[in-house]
Enzyme design. Structure first.
Site, PDB file in Angstrom:
ATOM      1  N   ASP A  58       7.030  -0.364 -25.593  1.00 48.93           N
ATOM      2  CA  ASP A  58       7.080  -0.219 -27.053  1.00 48.93           C
ATOM      3  C   ASP A  58       8.096  -1.149 -27.696  1.00 48.93           C
ATOM      4  O   ASP A  58       8.907  -1.787 -27.010  1.00 48.93           O
ATOM      5  CB  ASP A  58       7.366   1.247 -27.441  1.00 48.93           C
ATOM      6  CG  ASP A  58       8.391   1.915 -26.528  1.00 48.93           C
ATOM      7  OD1 ASP A  58       9.208   1.195 -25.923  1.00 48.93           O
ATOM      8  OD2 ASP A  58       8.368   3.151 -26.416  1.00 48.93           O
ATOM      9  N   ASN A 101      11.653  15.642 -27.288  1.00 50.54           N
ATOM     10  CA  ASN A 101      10.470  16.341 -27.811  1.00 50.54           C
ATOM     11  C   ASN A 101       9.232  16.127 -26.940  1.00 50.54           C
ATOM     12  O   ASN A 101       8.123  16.479 -27.334  1.00 50.54           O
ATOM     13  CB  ASN A 101      10.180  15.911 -29.254  1.00 50.54           C
ATOM     14  CG  ASN A 101       9.792  14.431 -29.374  1.00 50.54           C
ATOM     15  OD1 ASN A 101       9.690  13.732 -28.374  1.00 50.54           O
ATOM     16  ND2 ASN A 101       9.576  13.977 -30.590  1.00 50.54           N
ATOM     17  N   HIS A 144       8.022  13.151 -25.901  1.00 47.41           N
ATOM     18  CA  HIS A 144       7.254  11.905 -26.060  1.00 47.41           C
ATOM     19  C   HIS A 144       7.374  11.022 -24.823  1.00 47.41           C
ATOM     20  O   HIS A 144       8.377  11.048 -24.110  1.00 47.41           O
ATOM     21  CB  HIS A 144       7.639  11.155 -27.346  1.00 47.41           C
ATOM     22  CG  HIS A 144       8.975  10.488 -27.357  1.00 47.41           C
ATOM     23  ND1 HIS A 144       9.778  10.450 -28.472  1.00 47.41           N
ATOM     24  CD2 HIS A 144       9.673   9.801 -26.400  1.00 47.41           C
ATOM     25  CE1 HIS A 144      10.877   9.774 -28.193  1.00 47.41           C
ATOM     26  NE2 HIS A 144      10.841   9.376 -26.957  1.00 47.41           N
ATOM     27  N   GLU A 173       4.382  10.416 -29.912  1.00 46.24           N
ATOM     28  CA  GLU A 173       5.047  11.629 -30.372  1.00 46.24           C
ATOM     29  C   GLU A 173       4.101  12.837 -30.241  1.00 46.24           C
ATOM     30  O   GLU A 173       2.888  12.663 -30.075  1.00 46.24           O
ATOM     31  CB  GLU A 173       5.467  11.450 -31.836  1.00 46.24           C
ATOM     32  CG  GLU A 173       6.469  10.318 -32.070  1.00 46.24           C
ATOM     33  CD  GLU A 173       7.912  10.689 -31.696  1.00 46.24           C
ATOM     34  OE1 GLU A 173       8.124  11.499 -30.771  1.00 46.24           O
ATOM     35  OE2 GLU A 173       8.830  10.147 -32.340  1.00 46.24           O
TER      36      GLU A 173
HETATM   37  C1  F6R Z   1      11.545   3.694 -24.422  1.00 48.16           C
HETATM   38  C2  F6R Z   1      10.587   4.779 -24.634  1.00 48.16           C
HETATM   39  C3  F6R Z   1      11.033   6.173 -24.883  1.00 48.16           C
HETATM   40  C4  F6R Z   1      12.274   6.586 -24.082  1.00 48.16           C
HETATM   41  C5  F6R Z   1      12.671   8.016 -24.417  1.00 48.16           C
HETATM   42  C6  F6R Z   1      13.920   8.440 -23.674  1.00 48.16           C
HETATM   43  O1  F6R Z   1      10.893   2.462 -24.215  1.00 48.16           O
HETATM   44  O2  F6R Z   1       9.434   4.534 -24.623  1.00 48.16           O
HETATM   45  O3  F6R Z   1       9.981   7.056 -24.587  1.00 48.16           O
HETATM   46  O4  F6R Z   1      11.991   6.471 -22.717  1.00 48.16           O
HETATM   47  O5  F6R Z   1      12.893   8.127 -25.783  1.00 48.16           O
HETATM   48  O6  F6R Z   1      14.994   7.648 -24.113  1.00 48.16           O
HETATM   49  P1  F6R Z   1      16.397   7.693 -23.354  1.00 48.16           P
HETATM   50  O7  F6R Z   1      16.167   7.138 -22.019  1.00 48.16           O
HETATM   51  O8  F6R Z   1      17.295   6.788 -24.186  1.00 48.16           O
HETATM   52  O9  F6R Z   1      16.842   9.106 -23.341  1.00 48.16           O
END
Ligand code: F6R
Length: 241
Positions: free
Chosen positions: A68, A136, A138, A143
């Site tokens: 992303d 959450n 995702h 989401e």
């Molecule tokens: C990042 C992504 C997100 C993160 C998730 C956890 O490229 O796609 O899904 O993996 O938000 O983020 P952290 O690792 O910072 O807790």
């Protein structure tokens, strides 16, 4: 199908997560890797960089696709995922620039960019997709409520996600409100998935992913339908299992 590994120390999280990547890279020097940003993969990326330096495990013929990118940030913005990947991983490896793929969140036609990215993904075959998970539930930036059939698309980030990611920006207002993300169906096509989660903030999502119903309310629960998912957890994130 989940394989769950619970690490006692943060260093062990990275070591356990690196194993399948290393095996894959040794087996297939032309591996296609799906990569993630955020805090979860940082230890793993350090290990990859270190091992590259020590053992010269080459990435010359490896291809990468990131999950992303924020909408509205130029690739050279300090908080863009392009910058994150360059600073934390790409600069240390011998990947060919043309083999690195990150969605362009500053494209003038974002719908077109989503189609371009998905077309590139559909012409290849991800060997391993690395994931973190949002508090959450995702995965990527898919989401809660995202259709399991979704392909690369633009998302409105939830307030919780913007809050979680505000730590990387000076103020909450600076956190982008949208992102381009691989869809859930795009992620599920990967042959193997490695998901890293640490901290008690992820415990509910991990519980729901493994033990809850498969529901779009908890996007990561879709992983119950994948044949090969390695979960690498610390004790805190595994505390509700
Ligand atoms: C990042 C992504 C997100 C993160 C998730 C956890 O490229 O796609 O899904 O993996 O938000 O983020 P952290 O690792 O910072 O807790």
């Amino acid at each position: 199908m989940f394989t769950i590994k619970i690490a006692k120390h943060m260093d062990d999280v990275a070591t356990l997560a690196y194993e399948p990547f290393r095996e894959m890279l040794l087996r297939n020097p032309k591996s296609v890797l799906g990569l993630a940003t955020g805090s979860s993969p940082l230890g793993l990326y350090k290990l990859m960089a270190q091992d590259f330096k020590d053992s010269h495990l080459s990435y010359r013929n490896v291809t990468t696709y990131n999950l992303d990118e924020y909408v509205g940030l130029q690739p050279d913005h300090p908080q863009s995922y392009h910058t994150f990947m360059h600073e934390n991983l790409f600069q240390y490896l011998d990947l060919k620039p043309e083999n690195i793929h990150v969605p362009n969140g500053s494209a003038s036609d974002l719908e077109d960019e989503c189609e371009r990215y998905e077309a590139a993904l559909s012409m290849t075959h991800l060997d391993i997709q690395l994931l973190g998970v949002g508090s959450n539930g995702h995965i990527g930036f898919n989401e809660p409520g995202t259709d399991f059939a979704s392909l690369t698309h633009i998302v409105d980030l939830k307030a919780q996600t913007r809050l979680d990611n505000a730590r990387f920006f000076e103020t909450l207002d600076e956190v982008p409100t949208q992102a381009i993300t691989m869809g859930i169906a795009s992620i599920m096509r990967s042959a193997h998935i490695v998901l890293i989660a640490t901290s008690v903030k992820k415990a509910q999502a991990i519980h729901d992913m493994v033990n809850g119903p498969v529901t779009t309310k908890v996007p990561c629960s879709v992983l119950q339908n994948h044949p090969d998912v390695l979960l690498v957890l610390d004790e805190a994130s595994a505390s509700l299992l």
